[in-house]
Design a protein around this motif. Sequence first.
Motif, PDB file in Angstrom:
ATOM      1  N   ALA A 147      20.209  -4.367  -0.485  1.00  0.00           N
ATOM      2  CA  ALA A 147      21.441  -3.740  -0.423  1.00  0.00           C
ATOM      3  C   ALA A 147      21.099  -2.986   1.114  1.00  0.00           C
ATOM      4  CB  ALA A 147      21.621  -2.695  -1.231  1.00  0.00           C
ATOM      5  N   ASP A 148      22.331  -2.850   1.572  1.00  0.00           N
ATOM      6  CA  ASP A 148      22.153  -2.599   3.429  1.00  0.00           C
ATOM      7  C   ASP A 148      23.445  -1.176   2.933  1.00  0.00           C
ATOM      8  OD1 ASP A 148      22.135  -1.358   5.820  1.00  0.00           O
ATOM      9  OD2 ASP A 148      22.820  -3.717   6.543  1.00  0.00           O
ATOM     10  N   ALA A 149      22.512  -0.115   3.320  1.00  0.00           N
ATOM     11  CA  ALA A 149      22.901   1.217   2.762  1.00  0.00           C
ATOM     12  C   ALA A 149      24.635   1.505   4.187  1.00  0.00           C
ATOM     13  CB  ALA A 149      22.536   2.540   3.204  1.00  0.00           C
ATOM     14  N   GLU A 150      24.277   0.846   4.872  1.00  0.00           N
ATOM     15  CA  GLU A 150      25.419   0.774   6.017  1.00  0.00           C
ATOM     16  C   GLU A 150      27.470  -0.090   5.098  1.00  0.00           C
ATOM     17  OE1 GLU A 150      24.075   0.053   9.472  1.00  0.00           O
ATOM     18  OE2 GLU A 150      22.601   1.151  10.052  1.00  0.00           O
ATOM     19  N   TRP A 171       8.536  16.472  -4.251  1.00  0.00           N
ATOM     20  CA  TRP A 171       9.559  16.862  -3.801  1.00  0.00           C
ATOM     21  C   TRP A 171      10.678  15.936  -4.794  1.00  0.00           C
ATOM     22  CZ3 TRP A 171       6.469  15.055   1.008  1.00  0.00           C
ATOM     23  CH2 TRP A 171       5.909  16.781   1.617  1.00  0.00           C
ATOM     24  N   LYS A 172       9.949  14.838  -5.206  1.00  0.00           N
ATOM     25  CA  LYS A 172      11.170  14.318  -6.069  1.00  0.00           C
ATOM     26  C   LYS A 172      10.998  15.312  -7.686  1.00  0.00           C
ATOM     27  CE  LYS A 172       9.097   9.995  -3.598  1.00  0.00           C
ATOM     28  NZ  LYS A 172       8.731   8.645  -3.584  1.00  0.00           N
ATOM     29  N   ALA A 173       9.892  15.053  -7.749  1.00  0.00           N
ATOM     30  CA  ALA A 173      10.402  16.151  -9.270  1.00  0.00           C
ATOM     31  C   ALA A 173      11.712  17.490  -8.996  1.00  0.00           C
ATOM     32  CB  ALA A 173       9.252  16.846  -9.477  1.00  0.00           C
ATOM     33  N   THR A 218      17.945  -0.022  -5.352  1.00  0.00           N
ATOM     34  CA  THR A 218      18.469  -0.821  -3.980  1.00  0.00           C
ATOM     35  C   THR A 218      17.648  -1.029  -2.849  1.00  0.00           C
ATOM     36  OG1 THR A 218      19.716   0.492  -2.958  1.00  0.00           O
ATOM     37  CG2 THR A 218      20.712  -0.550  -4.566  1.00  0.00           C
ATOM     38  N   ASP A 219      17.811  -1.370  -1.844  1.00  0.00           N
ATOM     39  CA  ASP A 219      16.952  -1.433  -1.076  1.00  0.00           C
ATOM     40  C   ASP A 219      17.319  -2.339  -0.149  1.00  0.00           C
ATOM     41  OD1 ASP A 219      14.182   0.273   0.090  1.00  0.00           O
ATOM     42  OD2 ASP A 219      14.368  -1.645   0.747  1.00  0.00           O
ATOM     43  N   ILE A 220      17.062  -2.340   1.563  1.00  0.00           N
ATOM     44  CA  ILE A 220      18.045  -3.358   1.988  1.00  0.00           C
ATOM     45  C   ILE A 220      16.433  -4.346   2.541  1.00  0.00           C
ATOM     46  CG2 ILE A 220      16.651  -2.485   4.904  1.00  0.00           C
ATOM     47  CD1 ILE A 220      19.168  -3.179   5.540  1.00  0.00           C
ATOM     48  N   ILE A 250      19.830   4.311  -3.513  1.00  0.00           N
ATOM     49  CA  ILE A 250      19.629   3.612  -1.806  1.00  0.00           C
ATOM     50  C   ILE A 250      18.078   4.129  -1.650  1.00  0.00           C
ATOM     51  CG2 ILE A 250      20.955   3.937   0.290  1.00  0.00           C
ATOM     52  CD1 ILE A 250      22.849   4.783  -0.508  1.00  0.00           C
ATOM     53  N   ALA A 251      17.557   2.910  -0.996  1.00  0.00           N
ATOM     54  CA  ALA A 251      16.260   2.918  -0.013  1.00  0.00           C
ATOM     55  C   ALA A 251      15.658   3.219  -1.651  1.00  0.00           C
ATOM     56  CB  ALA A 251      16.476   3.366   1.046  1.00  0.00           C
ATOM     57  N   GLY A 252      15.682   2.891  -2.390  1.00  0.00           N
ATOM     58  CA  GLY A 252      15.118   3.223  -3.277  1.00  0.00           C
ATOM     59  C   GLY A 252      13.309   2.633  -3.275  1.00  0.00           C
ATOM     60  N   LYS A 256       0.914  -1.649  -0.273  1.00  0.00           N
ATOM     61  CA  LYS A 256      -0.417   0.101   0.299  1.00  0.00           C
ATOM     62  C   LYS A 256       0.890   1.248   0.125  1.00  0.00           C
ATOM     63  CE  LYS A 256      -3.951  -1.486   0.368  1.00  0.00           C
ATOM     64  NZ  LYS A 256      -4.095  -3.400   0.334  1.00  0.00           N
ATOM     65  N   TYR A 257       2.352   1.380  -0.060  1.00  0.00           N
ATOM     66  CA  TYR A 257       3.088   2.367   0.731  1.00  0.00           C
ATOM     67  C   TYR A 257       2.897   3.397  -0.777  1.00  0.00           C
ATOM     68  CZ  TYR A 257       6.811   5.280   0.360  1.00  0.00           C
ATOM     69  OH  TYR A 257       8.480   5.948   0.278  1.00  0.00           O
ATOM     70  N   ASP A 258       2.848   3.007  -2.178  1.00  0.00           N
ATOM     71  CA  ASP A 258       2.800   4.379  -3.152  1.00  0.00           C
ATOM     72  C   ASP A 258       1.106   4.677  -3.422  1.00  0.00           C
ATOM     73  OD1 ASP A 258       4.716   3.841  -4.104  1.00  0.00           O
ATOM     74  OD2 ASP A 258       4.266   2.526  -6.099  1.00  0.00           O
ATOM     75  N   VAL A 306      19.417   9.184  -1.475  1.00  0.00           N
ATOM     76  CA  VAL A 306      18.497   8.782  -0.522  1.00  0.00           C
ATOM     77  C   VAL A 306      17.214   8.788  -0.200  1.00  0.00           C
ATOM     78  CG1 VAL A 306      20.011   9.002   1.219  1.00  0.00           C
ATOM     79  CG2 VAL A 306      18.492   7.143   1.642  1.00  0.00           C
ATOM     80  N   ALA A 307      16.208   9.042  -0.518  1.00  0.00           N
ATOM     81  CA  ALA A 307      14.733   9.552  -0.276  1.00  0.00           C
ATOM     82  C   ALA A 307      14.023   8.863   1.082  1.00  0.00           C
ATOM     83  CB  ALA A 307      13.771   9.522  -1.357  1.00  0.00           C
ATOM     84  N   PHE A 308      13.812   9.477   1.993  1.00  0.00           N
ATOM     85  CA  PHE A 308      12.704   9.053   3.019  1.00  0.00           C
ATOM     86  C   PHE A 308      13.387   8.098   3.307  1.00  0.00           C
ATOM     87  CE2 PHE A 308      10.673  11.773   0.521  1.00  0.00           C
ATOM     88  CZ  PHE A 308       9.890  12.773   1.087  1.00  0.00           C
ATOM     89  N   GLY A 309      14.747   7.725   3.153  1.00  0.00           N
ATOM     90  CA  GLY A 309      15.513   5.968   3.575  1.00  0.00           C
ATOM     91  C   GLY A 309      16.361   6.275   5.083  1.00  0.00           C
TER      92      GLY A 309
HETATM   93  C1  LIG Z   1       9.875   5.789   3.537  1.00  0.00           C
HETATM   94  S1  LIG Z   1      11.137   4.662   2.145  1.00  0.00           S
HETATM   95  C2  LIG Z   1      11.385   5.255   0.913  1.00  0.00           C
HETATM   96  C3  LIG Z   1      11.417   4.578  -0.811  1.00  0.00           C
HETATM   97  C4  LIG Z   1      11.426   5.421  -1.501  1.00  0.00           C
HETATM   98  N1  LIG Z   1      12.605   6.174  -1.955  1.00  0.00           N
HETATM   99  C5  LIG Z   1      10.682   6.762  -1.992  1.00  0.00           C
HETATM  100  O1  LIG Z   1      10.824   8.062  -1.074  1.00  0.00           O
HETATM  101  O2  LIG Z   1       9.646   6.707  -1.650  1.00  0.00           O
HETATM  102  C6  LIG Z   1      11.893   4.004   3.599  1.00  0.00           C
HETATM  103  C7  LIG Z   1      12.756   2.748   2.689  1.00  0.00           C
HETATM  104  O3  LIG Z   1      14.121   2.850   3.022  1.00  0.00           O
HETATM  105  C8  LIG Z   1      14.370   1.502   3.030  1.00  0.00           C
HETATM  106  N2  LIG Z   1      15.501   1.588   4.259  1.00  0.00           N
HETATM  107  C9  LIG Z   1      15.629   0.747   6.028  1.00  0.00           C
HETATM  108  N3  LIG Z   1      16.787   0.634   5.711  1.00  0.00           N
HETATM  109  C10 LIG Z   1      17.462   0.700   4.939  1.00  0.00           C
HETATM  110  C11 LIG Z   1      18.630   0.378   5.392  1.00  0.00           C
HETATM  111  N4  LIG Z   1      19.579   0.355   6.243  1.00  0.00           N
HETATM  112  N5  LIG Z   1      19.763  -0.113   4.184  1.00  0.00           N
HETATM  113  C12 LIG Z   1      19.062   0.322   2.609  1.00  0.00           C
HETATM  114  N6  LIG Z   1      17.637   1.013   2.373  1.00  0.00           N
HETATM  115  C13 LIG Z   1      17.031   1.197   3.676  1.00  0.00           C
HETATM  116  C14 LIG Z   1      12.896   1.164   4.240  1.00  0.00           C
HETATM  117  O4  LIG Z   1      13.548  -0.606   3.334  1.00  0.00           O
HETATM  118  C15 LIG Z   1      12.109   1.215   2.580  1.00  0.00           C
HETATM  119  O5  LIG Z   1      12.085   0.959   1.875  1.00  0.00           O
END
Ligand SMILES: C[S@@+](CC[C@H](N)C(=O)[O-])C[C@H]1O[C@@H](n2cnc3c(N)ncnc32)[C@H](O)[C@@H]1O
Length: 243
Positions: free
Chosen positions: A115-118, A46-48, A89-91, A65-67, A30-32, A132-135
């Motif tokens: 992928a883990d951003a860390e 904001w994304k544009a 990528t995303d974790i 990242i966290a795409g 339901k995220y979108d 990295v948007a909202f991640g």
């Molecule tokens: C709110 S969503 C944002 C998705 C997208 N970037 C957007 O703007 O719509 C946050 C994302 O961060 C990811 N996330 C959280 N911790 C993370 C990590 N350590 N490495 C990579 N992604 C991570 C989550 O799995 C989730 O998909």
Amino acid sequence: MSQTHFGFSTVDESEKATKVRGVFDSVASKYDLMNDLMSAGLHRAWKAYTVQVANLKPGERVLDIAGGTGDLSRAFARKVGESGVVVHTDINEAMLRQGRDRLLDEGLILPTSLADAEKLPFKSESFDLVSVAFGLRNMTHKDLALAEMCRVLKPGGRLLVLEFSRIAEPLRKPYDWYSFNILPKLGSLFAGDAESYKYLAESIRMHPDQATLKAMMKTAGFGHVDVHNLSAGIVALHAGIKC
Ligand SMILES: C[S@@+](CC[C@H](N)C(=O)[O-])C[C@H]1O[C@@H](n2cnc3c(N)ncnc32)[C@H](O)[C@@H]1O
């Protein structure tokens, strides 16, 4: 064991990633819809804006990242064209699958990686732009993640961090009321999950403000950082240059 925050709760550092995974496993399908409802569509603007600031050229290499469901990856892919690369990528597997399926439905086949951003599984100095948007807000060790983002960028490469930030003071009370009363109700009605949206509201308050994040980016290796406040600081775009 070191402790950290998960929203307003204090948890062991080892627990946070599992709890964050639970949030995104729960909301992925339901995220979108929820993004559009909660922000009244503003997240698209904001994304544009982020895509404009990215100013990508054909042939450039981008790491998203966290795409998640792929909004930025899709827009970036159109800018870099067939000679460029956007790695989505995303974790979280559930979020990544949603994104990959959406991109495929729109005719885009991008390299996709869990992928883990860390601990990024990419070579040093291999991207022109990292986003990295909202991640970042959800990451346990933000300093490590920012250092990794710097490592994988080429010298002169750009990092764009789009994230909730500190709203201008006169708007704080109505924004708090909306966040703590309306968001969880929307979550309950449309995603069957009030708790994840309570976490969203709390995690925004725990995230570093504009100046603190700018300082963290400088410490991570970004010699120049610009801050763009959007919608009175509900969100900020931090643009860093590796120099
Ligand atoms: C709110 S969503 C944002 C998705 C997208 N970037 C957007 O703007 O719509 C946050 C994302 O961060 C990811 N996330 C959280 N911790 C993370 C990590 N350590 N490495 C990579 N992604 C991570 C989550 O799995 C989730 O998909």
